[in-house]
Design a protein around this motif. Sequence first.
Motif, PDB file in Angstrom:
ATOM      1  N   MET A 291      47.821  82.685 -50.251  1.00 30.86           N
ATOM      2  CA  MET A 291      48.590  81.913 -50.250  1.00 30.86           C
ATOM      3  C   MET A 291      49.389  80.695 -48.652  1.00 30.86           C
ATOM      4  O   MET A 291      48.813  80.852 -47.528  1.00 30.86           O
ATOM      5  N   ALA A 292      49.876  80.308 -49.089  1.00 32.54           N
ATOM      6  CA  ALA A 292      50.232  78.985 -47.996  1.00 32.54           C
ATOM      7  C   ALA A 292      50.563  79.587 -46.617  1.00 32.54           C
ATOM      8  O   ALA A 292      51.401  79.993 -46.708  1.00 32.54           O
ATOM      9  N   SER A 293      50.020  79.764 -45.849  1.00 27.76           N
ATOM     10  CA  SER A 293      50.403  79.689 -44.600  1.00 27.76           C
ATOM     11  C   SER A 293      51.860  79.329 -43.990  1.00 27.76           C
ATOM     12  O   SER A 293      52.414  79.972 -43.081  1.00 27.76           O
ATOM     13  N   LYS A 294      52.695  78.380 -44.674  1.00 28.28           N
ATOM     14  CA  LYS A 294      53.878  78.042 -44.822  1.00 28.28           C
ATOM     15  C   LYS A 294      54.772  79.081 -44.757  1.00 28.28           C
ATOM     16  O   LYS A 294      55.646  79.746 -44.603  1.00 28.28           O
ATOM     17  N   LEU A 295      54.184  79.482 -46.019  1.00 26.45           N
ATOM     18  CA  LEU A 295      54.931  80.306 -46.280  1.00 26.45           C
ATOM     19  C   LEU A 295      55.187  81.606 -46.013  1.00 26.45           C
ATOM     20  O   LEU A 295      56.098  82.601 -46.367  1.00 26.45           O
ATOM     21  N   VAL A 296      54.254  81.967 -45.329  1.00 22.72           N
ATOM     22  CA  VAL A 296      53.690  83.367 -44.745  1.00 22.72           C
ATOM     23  C   VAL A 296      54.444  83.842 -43.822  1.00 22.72           C
ATOM     24  O   VAL A 296      55.235  85.153 -43.336  1.00 22.72           O
ATOM     25  N   THR A 297      54.585  82.492 -43.081  1.00 25.53           N
ATOM     26  CA  THR A 297      55.063  81.935 -41.693  1.00 25.53           C
ATOM     27  C   THR A 297      56.714  82.109 -41.515  1.00 25.53           C
ATOM     28  O   THR A 297      57.662  82.762 -41.173  1.00 25.53           O
ATOM     29  N   LYS A 298      57.678  81.473 -43.230  1.00 23.76           N
ATOM     30  CA  LYS A 298      58.827  81.998 -43.444  1.00 23.76           C
ATOM     31  C   LYS A 298      59.139  82.985 -43.818  1.00 23.76           C
ATOM     32  O   LYS A 298      60.289  83.780 -43.331  1.00 23.76           O
ATOM     33  N   THR A 299      58.241  83.719 -44.420  1.00 19.55           N
ATOM     34  CA  THR A 299      58.364  85.132 -45.216  1.00 19.55           C
ATOM     35  C   THR A 299      58.378  85.605 -44.078  1.00 19.55           C
ATOM     36  O   THR A 299      59.175  86.556 -43.580  1.00 19.55           O
ATOM     37  N   ALA A 300      57.915  85.332 -42.878  1.00 15.70           N
ATOM     38  CA  ALA A 300      57.753  86.727 -41.326  1.00 15.70           C
ATOM     39  C   ALA A 300      59.138  86.456 -40.928  1.00 15.70           C
ATOM     40  O   ALA A 300      59.328  87.387 -40.357  1.00 15.70           O
ATOM     41  N   GLN A 301      59.575  84.888 -40.457  1.00 18.88           N
ATOM     42  CA  GLN A 301      60.089  85.243 -39.578  1.00 18.88           C
ATOM     43  C   GLN A 301      61.997  85.097 -40.292  1.00 18.88           C
ATOM     44  O   GLN A 301      62.544  86.244 -39.800  1.00 18.88           O
ATOM     45  N   LYS A 302      62.013  85.256 -41.867  1.00 27.44           N
ATOM     46  CA  LYS A 302      63.224  86.119 -43.106  1.00 27.44           C
ATOM     47  C   LYS A 302      62.879  87.685 -42.284  1.00 27.44           C
ATOM     48  O   LYS A 302      64.762  88.315 -42.531  1.00 27.44           O
ATOM     49  N   LEU A 303      62.015  88.441 -42.457  1.00 27.89           N
ATOM     50  CA  LEU A 303      61.907  89.128 -42.492  1.00 27.89           C
ATOM     51  C   LEU A 303      62.580  90.259 -41.095  1.00 27.89           C
ATOM     52  O   LEU A 303      63.237  90.871 -40.825  1.00 27.89           O
ATOM     53  N   ALA A 304      61.934  89.210 -39.857  1.00 28.45           N
ATOM     54  CA  ALA A 304      62.737  89.187 -38.252  1.00 28.45           C
ATOM     55  C   ALA A 304      63.811  89.150 -38.381  1.00 28.45           C
ATOM     56  O   ALA A 304      64.407  90.053 -37.839  1.00 28.45           O
ATOM     57  N   ASP A 305      63.960  88.178 -39.023  1.00 27.73           N
ATOM     58  CA  ASP A 305      65.770  88.065 -39.203  1.00 27.73           C
ATOM     59  C   ASP A 305      67.088  88.958 -39.312  1.00 27.73           C
ATOM     60  O   ASP A 305      67.805  88.921 -39.226  1.00 27.73           O
ATOM     61  N   ASP A 306      66.385  88.919 -40.318  1.00 25.08           N
ATOM     62  CA  ASP A 306      66.365  90.800 -41.415  1.00 25.08           C
ATOM     63  C   ASP A 306      66.822  91.691 -41.244  1.00 25.08           C
ATOM     64  O   ASP A 306      67.429  92.538 -40.371  1.00 25.08           O
ATOM     65  N   PHE A 307      65.943  92.244 -40.859  1.00 31.30           N
ATOM     66  CA  PHE A 307      65.250  93.571 -39.296  1.00 31.30           C
ATOM     67  C   PHE A 307      66.785  93.134 -38.340  1.00 31.30           C
ATOM     68  O   PHE A 307      67.252  94.212 -38.248  1.00 31.30           O
ATOM     69  N   PHE A 308      66.889  92.297 -37.809  1.00 31.07           N
ATOM     70  CA  PHE A 308      67.391  92.579 -36.258  1.00 31.07           C
ATOM     71  C   PHE A 308      69.034  92.191 -36.982  1.00 31.07           C
ATOM     72  O   PHE A 308      69.376  92.682 -36.068  1.00 31.07           O
ATOM     73  N   GLU A 309      68.796  91.650 -37.831  1.00 27.92           N
ATOM     74  CA  GLU A 309      70.103  91.626 -37.972  1.00 27.92           C
ATOM     75  C   GLU A 309      70.798  92.714 -38.096  1.00 27.92           C
ATOM     76  O   GLU A 309      72.059  93.519 -38.275  1.00 27.92           O
ATOM     77  N   LYS A 310      70.033  93.496 -39.634  1.00 27.71           N
ATOM     78  CA  LYS A 310      70.500  95.502 -39.550  1.00 27.71           C
ATOM     79  C   LYS A 310      70.075  96.165 -38.805  1.00 27.71           C
ATOM     80  O   LYS A 310      71.384  97.241 -38.520  1.00 27.71           O
ATOM     81  N   PHE A 311      69.262  96.168 -38.043  1.00 22.80           N
ATOM     82  CA  PHE A 311      68.945  96.955 -36.073  1.00 22.80           C
ATOM     83  C   PHE A 311      70.269  96.919 -35.773  1.00 22.80           C
ATOM     84  O   PHE A 311      70.604  98.221 -35.304  1.00 22.80           O
ATOM     85  N   ASP A 312      70.559  95.961 -34.908  1.00 17.85           N
ATOM     86  CA  ASP A 312      72.248  95.532 -34.801  1.00 17.85           C
ATOM     87  C   ASP A 312      73.070  96.460 -35.061  1.00 17.85           C
ATOM     88  O   ASP A 312      73.862  97.359 -34.630  1.00 17.85           O
TER      89      ASP A 312
END
Length: 147
Positions: free
Chosen positions: A119-140
């Motif tokens: 997959m396009a690396s830009k999409l992978v990076t964007k997805t990884a950042q979204k997963l991190a943001d979602d995780f830490f929001e829910k973790f908090d």
Amino acid sequence: MTGSYIINSPRQQVWEAMNDPQILKQAIPRCDEAIRHSDTEFTAVFSFKLGFIKPQLKSLITISDINAPSSYVMTAEGQGKIAGLAKGKANVVLIEKDECTTVLEFQASGDMQGTIADMASKLVTKTAQKLADDFFEKFDEVVSNQK
């Protein structure tokens, strides 16, 4: 990838939560399973959306270089039928902002093979950042509600 997140809980509580697979399961988006194998290893099974596909990964997560309750290194190796292979490493640091607030900082890197890598690396990076943001929001949310 790097990030810095405010967790509205004391550092010791954040440390304990970051080492508890059941709390992590609640915070990891679309996590189906989290099983502790030892004090430094657990397995997590989760899915994520990457463009038009929704791969599932089974990841072995290992914690090393432990400096409780301040820092550790988290290494993950995941595999999935559609996803292929994914490896990642994150240096995680917990900084006590005040007695009720912790700053969690991380630096992460990863490598992918298979469908994800195609997959396009830009999409992978964007997805990884979204997963991190979602995780830490829910973790908090999860950790803050344990008070």
